[in-house]
Motif scaffolding. Structure first.
Motif, mmCIF file in Angstrom:
data_model
loop_
_atom_site.group_PDB
_atom_site.id
_atom_site.type_symbol
_atom_site.label_atom_id
_atom_site.label_comp_id
_atom_site.label_asym_id
_atom_site.label_seq_id
_atom_site.Cartn_x
_atom_site.Cartn_y
_atom_site.Cartn_z
ATOM 1 N N GLY A 2 13.534 38.743 25.039
ATOM 2 C CA GLY A 2 13.110 39.788 25.872
ATOM 3 C C GLY A 2 13.049 38.907 27.246
ATOM 4 N N ASP A 3 14.084 37.860 27.636
ATOM 5 C CA ASP A 3 13.806 37.351 28.878
ATOM 6 C C ASP A 3 14.339 38.447 29.938
ATOM 7 O OD1 ASP A 3 13.680 35.034 30.592
ATOM 8 O OD2 ASP A 3 15.687 35.390 30.798
ATOM 9 N N PRO A 4 13.473 38.663 30.961
ATOM 10 C CA PRO A 4 13.909 39.470 32.002
ATOM 11 C C PRO A 4 14.764 39.241 32.996
ATOM 12 C CG PRO A 4 11.515 38.583 32.639
ATOM 13 C CD PRO A 4 12.257 37.869 31.141
ATOM 14 N N LYS A 5 14.848 37.758 32.968
ATOM 15 C CA LYS A 5 16.069 37.550 33.871
ATOM 16 C C LYS A 5 17.554 37.443 33.419
ATOM 17 C CE LYS A 5 13.184 34.231 36.637
ATOM 18 N NZ LYS A 5 13.140 32.719 36.992
ATOM 19 N N THR A 6 17.525 37.594 31.904
ATOM 20 C CA THR A 6 18.765 38.059 31.328
ATOM 21 C C THR A 6 19.351 39.401 31.529
ATOM 22 O OG1 THR A 6 18.266 36.182 29.894
ATOM 23 C CG2 THR A 6 20.246 37.223 29.330
ATOM 24 N N THR A 7 19.937 39.881 32.469
ATOM 25 C CA THR A 7 20.252 41.310 32.707
ATOM 26 C C THR A 7 21.516 41.598 32.426
ATOM 27 O OG1 THR A 7 20.988 40.555 35.059
ATOM 28 C CG2 THR A 7 18.565 41.056 35.006
ATOM 29 N N ASP A 8 21.825 43.038 32.218
ATOM 30 C CA ASP A 8 23.215 43.356 32.233
ATOM 31 C C ASP A 8 24.293 42.529 33.090
ATOM 32 O OD1 ASP A 8 22.345 44.817 29.952
ATOM 33 O OD2 ASP A 8 22.438 46.857 31.075
ATOM 34 N N GLU A 9 24.023 42.481 34.457
ATOM 35 C CA GLU A 9 24.640 41.804 35.373
ATOM 36 C C GLU A 9 24.906 40.433 34.939
ATOM 37 O OE1 GLU A 9 21.706 43.573 36.206
ATOM 38 O OE2 GLU A 9 22.953 45.708 36.614
ATOM 39 N N ARG A 10 24.146 39.861 34.453
ATOM 40 C CA ARG A 10 24.095 38.244 34.161
ATOM 41 C C ARG A 10 25.191 38.090 32.992
ATOM 42 N NH1 ARG A 10 20.734 33.110 35.108
ATOM 43 N NH2 ARG A 10 21.651 31.922 33.571
ATOM 44 N N ILE A 11 24.840 39.067 31.750
ATOM 45 C CA ILE A 11 25.730 38.859 30.992
ATOM 46 C C ILE A 11 27.171 39.343 31.173
ATOM 47 C CG2 ILE A 11 26.250 40.134 28.637
ATOM 48 C CD1 ILE A 11 23.081 40.236 28.298
ATOM 49 N N THR A 12 27.441 40.309 32.068
ATOM 50 C CA THR A 12 28.623 40.740 32.361
ATOM 51 C C THR A 12 29.182 39.802 33.352
ATOM 52 O OG1 THR A 12 28.001 42.910 32.446
ATOM 53 C CG2 THR A 12 29.813 42.606 33.640
ATOM 54 N N ALA A 13 28.648 38.975 34.144
ATOM 55 C CA ALA A 13 29.159 37.887 34.864
ATOM 56 C C ALA A 13 29.504 36.766 33.944
ATOM 57 C CB ALA A 13 28.247 37.374 35.722
ATOM 58 N N GLY A 14 28.690 36.467 32.851
ATOM 59 C CA GLY A 14 29.032 35.333 32.014
ATOM 60 C C GLY A 14 30.371 35.662 31.244
ATOM 61 N N LEU A 15 30.694 36.991 30.835
ATOM 62 C CA LEU A 15 31.801 37.614 30.139
ATOM 63 C C LEU A 15 33.048 37.349 31.092
ATOM 64 C CD1 LEU A 15 33.305 38.648 27.481
ATOM 65 C CD2 LEU A 15 32.418 40.837 28.486
ATOM 66 N N ALA A 16 32.845 37.698 32.673
ATOM 67 C CA ALA A 16 33.797 37.773 33.490
ATOM 68 C C ALA A 16 34.087 35.999 33.699
ATOM 69 C CB ALA A 16 33.435 38.420 34.750
ATOM 70 N N GLN A 17 33.377 35.311 33.590
ATOM 71 C CA GLN A 17 33.851 33.889 33.806
ATOM 72 C C GLN A 17 34.515 33.488 32.477
ATOM 73 O OE1 GLN A 17 29.948 32.246 34.217
ATOM 74 N NE2 GLN A 17 30.331 31.829 36.543
ATOM 75 N N LEU A 18 34.106 33.882 31.425
ATOM 76 C CA LEU A 18 34.962 33.619 30.295
ATOM 77 C C LEU A 18 36.285 34.173 30.200
ATOM 78 C CD1 LEU A 18 35.003 32.324 27.204
ATOM 79 C CD2 LEU A 18 34.225 34.604 26.246
ATOM 80 N N MET A 19 36.723 35.394 30.410
ATOM 81 C CA MET A 19 38.051 36.114 30.678
ATOM 82 C C MET A 19 38.842 35.353 31.937
ATOM 83 S SD MET A 19 37.642 38.042 28.338
ATOM 84 C CE MET A 19 38.837 39.348 28.309
ATOM 85 N N LYS A 20 37.964 35.054 32.935
ATOM 86 C CA LYS A 20 38.694 34.414 34.276
ATOM 87 C C LYS A 20 39.274 33.101 33.702
ATOM 88 C CE LYS A 20 38.086 32.492 38.702
ATOM 89 N NZ LYS A 20 37.192 32.455 39.920
ATOM 90 N N HIS A 21 38.617 32.370 32.914
ATOM 91 C CA HIS A 21 38.846 30.851 32.477
ATOM 92 C C HIS A 21 39.702 30.659 31.405
ATOM 93 C CE1 HIS A 21 36.882 29.216 36.208
ATOM 94 N NE2 HIS A 21 36.044 29.941 35.800
ATOM 95 N N HIS A 22 39.544 31.727 30.622
ATOM 96 C CA HIS A 22 40.282 31.635 29.116
ATOM 97 C C HIS A 22 41.272 32.837 29.082
ATOM 98 C CE1 HIS A 22 39.000 27.635 27.718
ATOM 99 N NE2 HIS A 22 37.710 28.167 28.237
#
Length: 182
Positions: free
Chosen positions: A162-182
């Protein structure tokens, strides 16, 4: 009282993996309809209670868990990692909220806070849990490219709790970094 999986030697606390993954598997099995029978539920709850005692023994002062340790070697490990701790958070939340198992409130709170402290402004998560994170040079393991697999497990864990700072945008950005670097 004997530990479920004893410490291998001074630095090796690899048994923590067994405790963390066992608790995770048991909590998820306990909410699975295939294990809804009373015998299964009793067995799962009893083993989870034993594992919670062990998790309490192995939780560091900073609030996390890890698979090895640094000096000074003490009964309670002195060092923890973000990803080992993050793996456990959703299972602890399931145990507490969905199963009403007696998860020590401070155990979960300390672990959530530990993973939160690992979140870095660049979207990465630091490797280790520390009250004072360090090491931010361009080739560091704590840069996004070195943290790619930690990013999503930590995001998933915090979102599950339930962490309010872990937004859809943060999750999407993390996935985009994974795709970019791997």
């Amino acid at each position: 009282e004997q530990s479920i999986l004893p410490r291998g030697d001074d630095w090796d606390v690899d048994g923590t993996w067994g405790v963390v993954y066992s608790f995770d598997a048991i909590a998820h099995a306990a909410v699975d309809p295939r294990f809804a029978g009373e015998a299964w539920q009793t067995a799962l709850r009893e083993r989870a209670a034993e594992l919670l005692v062990e998790l309490g023994r192995r939780q560091t002062l900073e609030g996390g868990w890890a698979y090895y340790d640094d000096p000074p070697f003490t009964e309670k490990p002195t060092w923890a990692t973000s990803f080992t701790t993050a793996l456990l958070l959703p299972a602890l939340r399931i145990a507490e909220e969905d199963l009403d198992w007696p998860v020590p409130e401070r155990m979960l709170e300390r672990a959530v806070e530990a993973v939160r402290r690992c979140a870095l402004p660049n979207g990465a998560y630091s490797y280790d849990i520390s009250f004072l994170p360090e090491g931010y040079n361009l080739e560091d393991i704590n840069q996004p490219a070195g943290s790619l697999c930690r990013i999503q497990v930590c995001n998933w864990a915090l979102r599950s709790c339930g962490d309010p700072k872990t937004t859809d945008e943060r999750i999407t950005a993390g996935l985009a970094q994974l795709m970019k670097h791997h």
